[in-house]
Each structure stands twice: as structure tokens, then as C-alpha cells.
Design an enzyme around this catalytic site. Sequence first.
Site, PDB file in Angstrom:
ATOM      1  N   LYS A  80       0.816  -1.220   0.000  1.00 37.98           N
ATOM      2  CA  LYS A  80       0.000   0.000   0.000  1.00 37.98           C
ATOM      3  C   LYS A  80       0.851   1.273   0.000  1.00 37.98           C
ATOM      4  O   LYS A  80       0.602   2.199  -0.792  1.00 37.98           O
ATOM      5  CB  LYS A  80      -0.920  -0.037   1.223  1.00 37.98           C
ATOM      6  N   THR A  82       4.000   1.582  -0.896  1.00 41.26           N
ATOM      7  CA  THR A  82       4.728   1.629  -2.161  1.00 41.26           C
ATOM      8  C   THR A  82       3.834   2.163  -3.280  1.00 41.26           C
ATOM      9  O   THR A  82       4.276   2.970  -4.116  1.00 41.26           O
ATOM     10  CB  THR A  82       5.247   0.227  -2.523  1.00 41.26           C
ATOM     11  N   ARG A 103       2.271   8.590   7.077  1.00 42.29           N
ATOM     12  CA  ARG A 103       2.582   8.488   8.497  1.00 42.29           C
ATOM     13  C   ARG A 103       4.083   8.307   8.697  1.00 42.29           C
ATOM     14  O   ARG A 103       4.790   7.823   7.820  1.00 42.29           O
ATOM     15  CB  ARG A 103       1.866   7.287   9.124  1.00 42.29           C
ATOM     16  N   LYS A 114       7.770  -6.302  11.101  1.00 45.55           N
ATOM     17  CA  LYS A 114       7.159  -5.617   9.965  1.00 45.55           C
ATOM     18  C   LYS A 114       8.180  -4.832   9.158  1.00 45.55           C
ATOM     19  O   LYS A 114       8.106  -4.728   7.944  1.00 45.55           O
ATOM     20  CB  LYS A 114       6.052  -4.676  10.453  1.00 45.55           C
ATOM     21  N   ALA A 282      -3.190   1.966  13.935  1.00 47.18           N
ATOM     22  CA  ALA A 282      -4.323   1.821  13.027  1.00 47.18           C
ATOM     23  C   ALA A 282      -5.418   0.945  13.607  1.00 47.18           C
ATOM     24  O   ALA A 282      -6.364   0.611  12.910  1.00 47.18           O
ATOM     25  CB  ALA A 282      -3.844   1.248  11.699  1.00 47.18           C
ATOM     26  N   PHE A 310      -3.847  -0.435   7.594  1.00 48.38           N
ATOM     27  CA  PHE A 310      -4.475  -1.743   7.410  1.00 48.38           C
ATOM     28  C   PHE A 310      -5.373  -1.760   6.166  1.00 48.38           C
ATOM     29  O   PHE A 310      -5.155  -1.032   5.215  1.00 48.38           O
ATOM     30  CB  PHE A 310      -5.257  -2.145   8.658  1.00 48.38           C
ATOM     31  N   PHE A 390       3.472  -9.227  -9.710  1.00 51.19           N
ATOM     32  CA  PHE A 390       4.636 -10.076  -9.518  1.00 51.19           C
ATOM     33  C   PHE A 390       4.887 -10.855 -10.808  1.00 51.19           C
ATOM     34  O   PHE A 390       3.966 -11.099 -11.589  1.00 51.19           O
ATOM     35  CB  PHE A 390       4.398 -11.071  -8.369  1.00 51.19           C
ATOM     36  N   TRP A 418       7.123  -0.670  -8.199  1.00 51.25           N
ATOM     37  CA  TRP A 418       8.227  -1.147  -7.355  1.00 51.25           C
ATOM     38  C   TRP A 418       9.495  -1.276  -8.193  1.00 51.25           C
ATOM     39  O   TRP A 418      10.578  -0.874  -7.768  1.00 51.25           O
ATOM     40  CB  TRP A 418       7.865  -2.504  -6.734  1.00 51.25           C
TER      41      TRP A 418
END
Length: 564
Positions: A80, A82, A103, A114, A282, A310, A390, A418
Site C-alpha cells: 500500500k 509503495t 505516516r 514488519k 491503526a 491496514f 509479480f 516497485w
Amino acid sequence: MNTAVRKIDPNSDAAIAASVTPRPIEEIGNKLGVPAASLYRYGHDKAKIALDFARRAEAKADGKLILVTAINPTPAGEGKTTTTIGLGDALARAGKRVAIALREPSLGPVFGSKGGATGGGRSQIVPMQDINLHFTGDFHAISAAHNLLAAAIDNHIYWGNALDIDARRINWRRVVDLNDRALRSVVVGLGGPGNGFPREDGFDITVASEVMAIFCLARSLEDLEDRLGRMVVAQNRARQPITAGQLKVTGAMAALLRDAFQPNLVQTLEATPAVVHGGPFANIAHGCNSVMATRTALGLADYVVTEAGFGADLGAEKFLDIKCRQAGLSPSAVVIVATVRALKMHGGVGQKELGPENVAAVKAGSANLVRHIENMKAFGLPAVVAINRFTSDTSAEIEAIKQACAAVGASVHLCSHWAEGSAGAVDLAAEVVQLASQPSAFKPIYESNLSLVQKIETIARRIYRAGAISIDPVALRRLGEFEGQGYGDLPICMAKTQYSFSADPAQRGAPEGFTLPVREVRLSAGAGFVVALCGDVMTMPGLPSQPAAEHIFVDETGFIGGVF
């Protein structure tokens, strides 16, 4: 020293970020019309925007706000942040005046499992190591302000307790911005009469502090101090609320937060301006960057791309029902992020079996994505889907997603930001511009004049698709007390697992007809919402068996590696 661990991976996010030389921060500010005199530099490539300038900018917040959210998160990952960065870069590539609003990362996840929150690959904000570590010290200021109030509570009791605080009913715990399970439950005041009165206490992670939530919702320093004063920190022996204002330290707390309250300006790898400020949990809070940062960006840019924590059932719902309601914001469009791999997991595939083509699992898992699209449209907002592609994704799997989304009127864009940066999100950016050109029909999902119970039921039934709500009798009584104290018009902040629409993290996909349990409610009077806890919510995470901190290092040149 284990030199094998300290080897720099040339394909890592840190190495990719280091391969690009950031532009001087004055140049980035100039793209938004921020004069050098209104930038307080923290080195070459990061600065704070002076508060007086930021307030003038936010007063004319008329840019178009684009919200990036996602499906319910899975271990497969969605990307998200990215995507938020890639979309912002793509809008800038198209010649738009754009800012990204994000954030700040918490040190707990950075050193835990994470990792950081600065994007990845060619879609990153920099300096990524600085932002993921101490940055400009905002979280330390929030920790200090929070703990000053904790000290004031115990000090007040020690010096006679004129407010008659019941030491058994103090709900203001201490905080630290690290994952440390040993601090969840502690005893303070040991060691004799000179150290106060022994009592049970505990620590939360800084991002779970109500001070953090207030910091991110306040519109001015005056509003900040007023909100701090309204926080309920304990009860007296007559069961009446004790507020932070009664302890007379909110002025000092605001003083600690003064400099931190100024939004931070950094940049992407493609030199797109990014305003990074605040970072509430969150779950126990609303999970969005500061109102001050968002509105400042909207006053400086034509398009502002932001994200919520989230999946859309938690983060986007709170963004729309809490932040937008309090800040007077009206988003123009929503981007919902997903991956083929994550949809397979929602379709019942295990994490180790995600590689082979599985169209049936993608179709089943797409029910999760479709429900998020429907929910965003229920707020009156147009939604578009961004698929982080991907190399293992097949055309048949992607076609299954497109067909599922077409059935609810949403288009799908394959994104490769990405790997390619802005070039990989050009089509997504073009549709976002088109959607944002339409008048906004945004409206919160519930009205403020509903009862607190009705608000909980509305979210549970309309967003989660619950069949029933079970509220613990004590929690139900507390909701009545909140309304009797004048808090009935506050919005609800739902705290439940992020992994499912239900309160059971194992129920992936799109469950419905379940009973949503509300076991506890808490009043965040300063932040301006009531928290409804559905199941267990961890406010002090622990470290995994192999924390990310084991792989972070500084080499002889001062380069920080291992941050991801």
C-alpha cells in the site's frame, strides 16, 4: 562481528535508496511554493515546514485528496505505501503539482518483524533510514509529553491527592516507542514511602498513546492543548472522571510538542514532495497521518495522495468517518491495493503454495476485494483497483480479478512501480485524475446524532457484513455513561483484527452473517472518539524470535544497512 550479516545487498531497499542522490530540501519545498525561510532544515534532505506558513497553507486546503487503501492484509503482502508513493510520482510525471502525505514509522515495527514504512524498490521516500529511525524526533516528543502526564498523576497522589484519584482506576499507562513485552504489566512505586504508592501499571507503544491520536487530529497548537486537557486519565473515589487538565501540566505537554507539531518535508526517489507526519496505531486509534500535514499539503498541491492503515474495513473507514469528519476533508477518489498472491490467500491457499497458478483461489479471494470496493462506493467515492504485479502472476489470474471488479463497476490497473518507479503507475494515475475531476459525493457512513450503539451496529453491518452484534453488558453500561457525560455525538473507532472483516483473523475472504463481539469500550475524549474493542487488541507488541534489529548495522562510512 558477523560480517556475513553485515553484507550490503545491492538489491535491498536501502541500497536502491542510496543509489539516488536526494535533491536539496529547499528545491523540494520550492515545488510546493514553500520558501527557504519557512523550512527548518534537519540536514541536507529533510526539514520541518514552519508552523506559521503551514497554517496559512492549510487554511486554503482546496487540492484533490486521493486515498490509497487495501484489501485485508495477508503475510503475502499488498504494497500500500509503495503504491501511494508510486502513484504520487506518476502524477508528478504527468505534470501535476502533487504532494504525498504519509505516516511516520514507529521504531517498534522497524526493529520487530514488519520493518519500516517508507515504500520499496523504486517507489520510496528518502532518506529512508532516517525516516524509519529517529527522523526529526517527533515520536520522542510525544513519548515525553505522555510520560510527563503519567509522572504528574503519581506525583499528585504522593503530595496529598487533592483530586481524590482512585489509584485502582488510573487508566493512563506509560509509553515507549519500542516492542517490549516485559513492560506490558509492571508495578511502580516500589522501594519505600519516598517512591510513592505501589500500584499496578504498564506500558503501551507510543503510537497507541492518545497523545499521538490528538497530535494527528489537532488543527492548531491551541486545539492541541485543549484536546490534551480533555483526556480522561483516571476516576476519583466517587467514580467521577479525572481529566489531564485538572493535573495542570497540559501547557507543558504542549510545549514539548510545539516543534514536533510542524509537518516534516522529505522527497521520493524521483524528488516528489512528501509530507510525513504523525503515526497513530491503526487499531486502537485512527491510523492516519496528521490533519495538519494533510491540510497543509492540500493547500500547497493540486493532488495529495495519502493512505490509511491496514485494510479498507479499518483504516479507510476510520479515515472517512473520523479524520475527514473532524478535519472537514472530502476525498475525490480511492485506490484499493491488492496482489494476486494476497487474493490467493484470501481464497484459501497457504503461504507456501502461492507460486503455481490457481485461478479458482483468485476468484474466491476476489470476494474480499469486491467487498472493499462496495464499501468505498457506499461512502459516495469512486474506486479503482491497483494490482502490484509479480512475475509469477498469470494472465488468467489477472483476468479473474478484472472480471470480479468489473461486476461492481471498478477498473483494474496492473502496476510495476516497485521495479519501474513512476513509469509503472502511469495508467493508474491517468484514471485517478479522471475520477478526481468529478464532483465528490462523499458522505460518512453514519450521522453524528445516532447513539453510540447504533454507530457500532452501522459499521458492523454495513462495512463488515455482520449478522449480529454482541456487546458485553459492562461495555453497554459504559456506552450509556459516555452518552450521559456528553460524548454521545463522538464517532466510533473500531479495534479488531486487521486480517478479516470479522473479529476472527482466520476468517479470510468475505465472511458474513457472523456475530461481532464488542468486549470493551474506551473513551478517547481528547482525540474525540470512542474505541470499541472487538477481541484482544495488543497495545504493546513483542519482538519475534529473530527481530529485524539483529540485521541492522552501521558500516565504517556511516551507511545504515539492514533496514527494510
